[in-house]
Write an enzyme that holds these catalytic residues in place. Structure first.
Site, PDB file in Angstrom:
ATOM      1  N   TYR A  14      34.442  44.389  46.171  1.00 13.22           N
ATOM      2  CA  TYR A  14      35.355  43.817  45.183  1.00 13.22           C
ATOM      3  C   TYR A  14      34.763  43.703  43.782  1.00 13.22           C
ATOM      4  O   TYR A  14      35.440  43.241  42.867  1.00 13.22           O
ATOM      5  CB  TYR A  14      35.844  42.450  45.657  1.00 13.22           C
ATOM      6  CG  TYR A  14      36.596  42.538  46.958  1.00 13.22           C
ATOM      7  CD1 TYR A  14      37.874  43.064  47.012  1.00 13.22           C
ATOM      8  CD2 TYR A  14      35.997  42.131  48.148  1.00 13.22           C
ATOM      9  CE1 TYR A  14      38.561  43.167  48.218  1.00 13.22           C
ATOM     10  CE2 TYR A  14      36.681  42.228  49.356  1.00 13.22           C
ATOM     11  CZ  TYR A  14      37.950  42.748  49.376  1.00 13.22           C
ATOM     12  OH  TYR A  14      38.620  42.858  50.560  1.00 13.22           O
ATOM     13  N   HIS A  19      40.662  41.165  40.200  1.00 13.11           N
ATOM     14  CA  HIS A  19      40.632  39.830  40.810  1.00 13.11           C
ATOM     15  C   HIS A  19      39.282  39.139  40.608  1.00 13.11           C
ATOM     16  O   HIS A  19      39.178  37.933  40.804  1.00 13.11           O
ATOM     17  CB  HIS A  19      40.918  39.964  42.307  1.00 13.11           C
ATOM     18  CG  HIS A  19      41.972  39.032  42.832  1.00 13.11           C
ATOM     19  ND1 HIS A  19      42.853  38.316  42.045  1.00 13.11           N
ATOM     20  CD2 HIS A  19      42.284  38.691  44.104  1.00 13.11           C
ATOM     21  CE1 HIS A  19      43.654  37.595  42.808  1.00 13.11           C
ATOM     22  NE2 HIS A  19      43.328  37.801  44.059  1.00 13.11           N
ATOM     23  N   ASN A  66      41.798  33.426  48.054  1.00  7.49           N
ATOM     24  CA  ASN A  66      42.890  32.536  48.465  1.00  7.49           C
ATOM     25  C   ASN A  66      42.424  31.215  49.058  1.00  7.49           C
ATOM     26  O   ASN A  66      43.236  30.316  49.258  1.00  7.49           O
ATOM     27  CB  ASN A  66      43.824  33.261  49.438  1.00  7.49           C
ATOM     28  CG  ASN A  66      44.544  34.410  48.770  1.00  7.49           C
ATOM     29  OD1 ASN A  66      44.474  34.603  47.560  1.00  7.49           O
ATOM     30  ND2 ASN A  66      45.246  35.191  49.562  1.00  7.49           N
ATOM     31  N   ASN A 113      47.251  32.439  44.146  1.00  6.72           N
ATOM     32  CA  ASN A 113      46.895  31.774  45.403  1.00  6.72           C
ATOM     33  C   ASN A 113      45.567  31.029  45.352  1.00  6.72           C
ATOM     34  O   ASN A 113      45.404  29.995  46.007  1.00  6.72           O
ATOM     35  CB  ASN A 113      46.910  32.767  46.560  1.00  6.72           C
ATOM     36  CG  ASN A 113      48.316  33.198  46.910  1.00  6.72           C
ATOM     37  OD1 ASN A 113      49.266  32.446  46.737  1.00  6.72           O
ATOM     38  ND2 ASN A 113      48.458  34.424  47.385  1.00  6.72           N
TER      39      ASN A 113
END
Length: 186
Positions: A14, A19, A66, A113
């Site tokens: 990631y 994000h 999240n 979220n």
């Protein structure tokens, strides 16, 4: 003491995604203030040090986006920190163009979220936040695919400039100058 948290997802998979802009700003702050982020506690990677003369804990939750509230809630409880005054959270925002910043003192989750989970675990919407624009998802794209994707070269340059401005904003915010940071960077 300030808790300065950047949201993102752990693991190399990631890195540099939309994000993970919160993690990117934390890395820049760590470099700027010579803070080593290597302690693993409260489901996060943490580093303690001084930011503009203020004690600070730089935090990269390792719970995946999240569930960020699990980590941040635990840290706030452990250090007995009031989120309304001493928590700064940085994260991606798809409603802002790439590289745009929006600083707020409070607000709803706005569909994010990670923020929704922080609000759930802290019991408040009142905490300082720096939203970093990553751009709107293209029509027909899945939101998760978009935010977990990487920037184009041009957009990456814009957000890297925003990371520098976010660091400047944090420097003002820990000195009680949030209104000034909002005036300069919003």
């Amino acid at each position: 003491m300030y808790i300065i948290a950047g949201l993102g997802n752990p693991t190399r998979q990631y890195e540099k995604t939309r994000h993970n802009v919160g993690f990117d700003v934390i890395d820049l702050l760590a470099e700027k203030y010579h803070i080593k982020i290597s302690d693993k506690r409260h489901k996060a990677l943490c580093g303690a040090g001084m930011v503009e003369g203020q004690k600070a804990l730089l935090v990269k939750p390792q719970t995946f986006m999240n569930l960020s509230g699990e980590s941040i809630g635990a840290i706030l409880n452990f250090y007995k920190i009031e989120p309304e005054t001493n928590l700064i959270v940085m994260y991606d925002d798809v409603s802002l163009p790439p590289g745009k910043l929006r600083i707020r003192k409070k607000g709803s989750a706005g569909g994010h979220n990670g923020i929704k989970n922080i609000i759930s675990h802290t019991g408040t919407q009142e905490f300082l936040r720096i939203k970093i624009g990553v751009g709107e998802k293209p029509q027909g794209w899945d939101l998760a695919d978009y935010v977990l994707g990487r920037f184009s070269k041009g957009d990456r340059e814009l957000v890297e400039e925003a990371f520098q401005r976010a660091c400047e904003a944090v420097a003002l915010m820990v000195q009680g100058e949030t209104d000034r940071a909002m005036n300069l960077f919003n």
